[in-house]
Scaffold this motif. Structure first.
Motif, PDB file in Angstrom:
ATOM      1  N   ASP A  19      84.799  44.588   8.718  1.00 11.92           N
ATOM      2  CA  ASP A  19      84.248  45.335   7.589  1.00 11.92           C
ATOM      3  C   ASP A  19      83.309  44.422   6.806  1.00 11.92           C
ATOM      4  OD1 ASP A  19      85.713  47.668   8.167  1.00 11.92           O
ATOM      5  OD2 ASP A  19      87.475  46.875   7.125  1.00 11.92           O
ATOM      6  N   ASN A  20      82.389  45.023   6.045  1.00  2.00           N
ATOM      7  CA  ASN A  20      81.440  44.211   5.274  1.00  2.00           C
ATOM      8  C   ASN A  20      80.931  45.009   4.081  1.00  2.00           C
ATOM      9  OD1 ASN A  20      78.625  45.493   6.076  1.00  2.00           O
ATOM     10  ND2 ASN A  20      79.842  45.338   7.964  1.00  2.00           N
ATOM     11  N   ARG A  21      80.076  44.393   3.288  1.00  3.33           N
ATOM     12  CA  ARG A  21      79.593  44.978   2.028  1.00  3.33           C
ATOM     13  C   ARG A  21      78.824  46.276   2.219  1.00  3.33           C
ATOM     14  NH1 ARG A  21      74.282  44.550   1.856  1.00  3.33           N
ATOM     15  NH2 ARG A  21      73.358  43.132   3.381  1.00  3.33           N
ATOM     16  N   THR A  22      78.225  46.509   3.413  1.00  2.00           N
ATOM     17  CA  THR A  22      77.375  47.685   3.620  1.00  2.00           C
ATOM     18  C   THR A  22      78.166  48.968   3.834  1.00  2.00           C
ATOM     19  OG1 THR A  22      77.233  47.499   6.035  1.00  2.00           O
ATOM     20  CG2 THR A  22      75.665  46.193   4.725  1.00  2.00           C
ATOM     21  N   GLY A  23      79.440  48.841   4.240  1.00  2.00           N
ATOM     22  CA  GLY A  23      80.242  50.005   4.566  1.00  2.00           C
ATOM     23  C   GLY A  23      80.088  50.447   6.016  1.00  2.00           C
ATOM     24  N   VAL A  24      79.185  49.798   6.762  1.00  2.00           N
ATOM     25  CA  VAL A  24      79.020  50.082   8.196  1.00  2.00           C
ATOM     26  C   VAL A  24      79.645  48.931   8.972  1.00  2.00           C
ATOM     27  CG1 VAL A  24      77.397  50.552  10.071  1.00  2.00           C
ATOM     28  CG2 VAL A  24      76.849  51.278   7.738  1.00  2.00           C
ATOM     29  N   ARG A  25      80.644  49.238   9.803  1.00  2.00           N
ATOM     30  CA  ARG A  25      81.353  48.180  10.518  1.00  2.00           C
ATOM     31  C   ARG A  25      80.428  47.414  11.463  1.00  2.00           C
ATOM     32  NH1 ARG A  25      86.451  49.800  13.791  1.00  2.00           N
ATOM     33  NH2 ARG A  25      84.885  51.139  14.815  1.00  2.00           N
ATOM     34  N   THR A  26      80.817  46.169  11.736  1.00  2.06           N
ATOM     35  CA  THR A  26      80.080  45.365  12.706  1.00  2.06           C
ATOM     36  C   THR A  26      81.017  44.830  13.779  1.00  2.06           C
ATOM     37  OG1 THR A  26      80.381  43.340  11.408  1.00  2.06           O
ATOM     38  CG2 THR A  26      78.347  44.593  11.051  1.00  2.06           C
ATOM     39  N   LEU A  27      80.475  44.693  14.974  1.00  2.00           N
ATOM     40  CA  LEU A  27      81.136  43.978  16.059  1.00  2.00           C
ATOM     41  C   LEU A  27      80.589  42.563  15.981  1.00  2.00           C
ATOM     42  CD1 LEU A  27      83.135  44.747  18.324  1.00  2.00           C
ATOM     43  CD2 LEU A  27      81.158  45.139  19.811  1.00  2.00           C
ATOM     44  N   SER A  28      81.454  41.569  15.728  1.00  2.00           N
ATOM     45  CA  SER A  28      80.968  40.241  15.343  1.00  2.00           C
ATOM     46  C   SER A  28      81.603  39.124  16.158  1.00  2.00           C
ATOM     47  CB  SER A  28      81.260  39.985  13.862  1.00  2.00           C
ATOM     48  OG  SER A  28      80.749  41.008  13.043  1.00  2.00           O
ATOM     49  N   ILE A  29      80.829  38.043  16.332  1.00  5.40           N
ATOM     50  CA  ILE A  29      81.356  36.797  16.885  1.00  5.40           C
ATOM     51  C   ILE A  29      80.927  35.660  15.966  1.00  5.40           C
ATOM     52  CG2 ILE A  29      81.378  37.598  19.284  1.00  5.40           C
ATOM     53  CD1 ILE A  29      78.823  35.901  19.730  1.00  5.40           C
ATOM     54  N   PRO A  30      81.732  34.598  15.852  1.00  4.95           N
ATOM     55  CA  PRO A  30      81.338  33.433  15.056  1.00  4.95           C
ATOM     56  C   PRO A  30      80.623  32.396  15.913  1.00  4.95           C
ATOM     57  CG  PRO A  30      83.645  33.244  15.665  1.00  4.95           C
ATOM     58  CD  PRO A  30      83.140  34.532  16.284  1.00  4.95           C
ATOM     59  N   PRO A 251      53.351  23.437  19.464  1.00  2.00           N
ATOM     60  CA  PRO A 251      54.705  23.982  19.300  1.00  2.00           C
ATOM     61  C   PRO A 251      55.479  23.890  20.621  1.00  2.00           C
ATOM     62  CG  PRO A 251      53.053  25.478  18.427  1.00  2.00           C
ATOM     63  CD  PRO A 251      52.318  24.446  19.207  1.00  2.00           C
ATOM     64  N   ARG A 252      56.743  23.469  20.546  1.00  2.00           N
ATOM     65  CA  ARG A 252      57.520  23.341  21.777  1.00  2.00           C
ATOM     66  C   ARG A 252      58.860  24.074  21.683  1.00  2.00           C
ATOM     67  NH1 ARG A 252      57.737  20.197  26.543  1.00  2.00           N
ATOM     68  NH2 ARG A 252      58.918  21.608  27.916  1.00  2.00           N
ATOM     69  N   TRP A 253      59.908  23.436  21.183  1.00  2.00           N
ATOM     70  CA  TRP A 253      61.241  24.028  21.221  1.00  2.00           C
ATOM     71  C   TRP A 253      61.578  24.743  19.909  1.00  2.00           C
ATOM     72  CZ3 TRP A 253      63.196  24.304  25.864  1.00  2.00           C
ATOM     73  CH2 TRP A 253      62.873  23.336  26.811  1.00  2.00           C
ATOM     74  N   PHE A 254      62.054  25.957  20.043  1.00  2.00           N
ATOM     75  CA  PHE A 254      62.513  26.750  18.899  1.00  2.00           C
ATOM     76  C   PHE A 254      63.992  27.057  19.144  1.00  2.00           C
ATOM     77  CE2 PHE A 254      62.254  31.231  16.802  1.00  2.00           C
ATOM     78  CZ  PHE A 254      62.941  30.762  15.692  1.00  2.00           C
ATOM     79  N   THR A 255      64.847  26.397  18.375  1.00  2.00           N
ATOM     80  CA  THR A 255      66.298  26.560  18.541  1.00  2.00           C
ATOM     81  C   THR A 255      66.832  27.400  17.398  1.00  2.00           C
ATOM     82  OG1 THR A 255      66.369  24.365  19.557  1.00  2.00           O
ATOM     83  CG2 THR A 255      68.469  25.363  18.964  1.00  2.00           C
ATOM     84  N   TYR A 256      67.592  28.409  17.753  1.00  2.00           N
ATOM     85  CA  TYR A 256      67.991  29.474  16.825  1.00  2.00           C
ATOM     86  C   TYR A 256      69.515  29.505  16.750  1.00  2.00           C
ATOM     87  CZ  TYR A 256      67.583  34.397  15.086  1.00  2.00           C
ATOM     88  OH  TYR A 256      67.620  35.564  14.367  1.00  2.00           O
ATOM     89  N   PHE A 257      70.070  29.009  15.627  1.00  2.00           N
ATOM     90  CA  PHE A 257      71.515  28.964  15.428  1.00  2.00           C
ATOM     91  C   PHE A 257      71.954  30.130  14.533  1.00  2.00           C
ATOM     92  CE2 PHE A 257      70.236  24.496  16.006  1.00  2.00           C
ATOM     93  CZ  PHE A 257      71.095  24.109  17.025  1.00  2.00           C
ATOM     94  N   ILE A 258      73.099  30.711  14.854  1.00  2.00           N
ATOM     95  CA  ILE A 258      73.629  31.832  14.074  1.00  2.00           C
ATOM     96  C   ILE A 258      75.069  31.536  13.660  1.00  2.00           C
ATOM     97  CG2 ILE A 258      74.069  34.309  14.013  1.00  2.00           C
ATOM     98  CD1 ILE A 258      72.208  34.585  16.445  1.00  2.00           C
ATOM     99  N   GLY A 259      75.394  31.795  12.391  1.00  2.00           N
ATOM    100  CA  GLY A 259      76.776  31.693  11.931  1.00  2.00           C
ATOM    101  C   GLY A 259      77.571  32.913  12.359  1.00  2.00           C
ATOM    102  N   ASP A 260      77.328  34.044  11.711  1.00  2.12           N
ATOM    103  CA  ASP A 260      77.973  35.310  12.048  1.00  2.12           C
ATOM    104  C   ASP A 260      76.961  36.172  12.788  1.00  2.12           C
ATOM    105  OD1 ASP A 260      78.718  38.153  11.758  1.00  2.12           O
ATOM    106  OD2 ASP A 260      80.353  37.415  10.525  1.00  2.12           O
ATOM    107  N   ALA A 261      77.172  36.331  14.106  1.00  2.00           N
ATOM    108  CA  ALA A 261      76.287  37.164  14.927  1.00  2.00           C
ATOM    109  C   ALA A 261      76.944  38.521  15.104  1.00  2.00           C
ATOM    110  CB  ALA A 261      76.049  36.503  16.285  1.00  2.00           C
TER     111      ALA A 261
END
Length: 330
Positions: A19-30, A251-261
């Motif tokens: 559950d989250n602040r929006t009221g629309v559930r999410t399927l999440s991974i850390p 431009p070479r490497w673009f690394t994209y880290f996510i906390g709550d995906a």
């Protein structure tokens, strides 16, 4: 964009409902990560049409430190309209000034970070501290009398608006081996003054002087994979290309880290359809010749951070599947 599709699969297979602040559930991974070699192409999603012009319009609004949804609309991006005018929490916020106001979001923090220094005049080196601060652009804005609060001594209050992004470019030019070339948007003192606290919170540039290449790491605390990730990938890669052009690096490497995906429940059909589509080859980002290339001119012109227009960015060889739409959770 196979990395993106692999992340979607991972969330479907291993995510849990939250559950989250929006009221629309999410399927999440850390915790999640994607890494792109920009020499192999631009990370534009191809299993649906990327709203490229809107993403670039938003990026340019950030570069101009905009705090008004109308500015983003004028740049071709309507992504802030709902958060500016339909977010009930923001509508009731005393810091919201008027219609379309979005507060001290992203670009304000990137280009006008509010920095304060409080110097105790009773301290031995206070005069030297004040002189040093003023030499670095701080201005004295007040004198605080602590004796009124039962304490000894007075304090001088100084202020400076820090252009974090400009400092990054300056450091790339003067000290490219520096491992502190970064800017961020998370400001605890101003969180309540924003229509939406920043999701992409930290950017770090890393220069390879040997190969004349520049890379970037981006950390996102919370990422809507269906709608947000394609936008953030496009904006991040475009920013790295722009910084590379202005500082003379490839431009070479673009690394994209996510906390709550996470995937919102109302985005599931859209993403499942994308998993059924075969991705196309990555396109190429083309920057207008109007934007000066330091590697050619030898002239450092960081003011182009504010001068770029949406028309200065285009995609070459972009093939994509038909458009898919879904509602943004606010």
């Amino acid at each position: 964009m196979q990395q993106y599709l692999n992340l979607v699969k991972d969330i479907f297979e291993n995510g849990t409902w939250q559950d989250n602040r929006t009221g629309v559930r999410t399927l999440s991974i850390p915790g999640a990560m994607m890494k792109f070699d920009l020499q192999q192409g631009y990370p534009a999603i191809t299993t649906k049409k990327l709203a490229f012009k809107s993403a670039i319009g938003e990026l340019i609004g950030f570069l101009r430190a905009s705090h008004d949804a109308s500015t983003f609309r004028d740049l071709g991006s309507k992504v802030w309209d709902k958060n500016a005018n339909e977010n009930l929490q923001w509508l009731d916020n005393p810091y919201r000034l008027q219609e379309d106001d979005i507060g001290a979001v992203y670009g304000v923090q990137w280009r006008k970070w509010p920095a304060y220094k409080l110097i105790d005049l009773s301290m031995k080196k206070s005069i030297d501290q004040i002189a040093d601060a003023k030499a670095r652009g701080y201005q004295q804005i007040g004198l605080i009398n602590h004796t009124q609060a039962g304490e000894k001594g007075d304090c001088v209050l100084l202020y400076k608006a820090i252009d974090q992004l400009r400092q990054c470019l300056d450091t790339i030019m003067s000290d490219p081996s520096n491992r502190r070339i970064l800017f961020h948007g998370w400001n605890w003192a101003q969180i309540e003054e924003m229509a939406l606290p920043p999701c992409h919170v930290l950017y770090q540039f890393l220069v390879n002087q040997t190969n004349k290449e520049i890379s970037m790491c981006l950390y996102i605390r919370s990422n809507d994979i269906g709608l947000g990730a394609p936008f953030n990938l496009a904006e991040g890669a475009s920013l790295l290309h722009l910084v590379g052009r202005l500082t003379g690096y490839t431009p070479r490497w673009f690394t994209y880290f996510i906390g709550d995906a996470h995937i919102y429940e109302n985005h599931i059909d859209m993403l499942q359809e994308q998993l059924n589509r075969e991705p196309y080859s990555a396109p190429k980002l083309v920057l207008s010749d109007r934007i000066p290339d330091y590697s050619v001119t030898g002239k450092y012109e960081p003011e182009w951070l504010e001068k770029v227009e949406p028309s200065d960015f285009s995609l070459e060889g972009y093939c994509h599947h038909p458009q898919l739409t879904a509602s943004m959770a606010v």
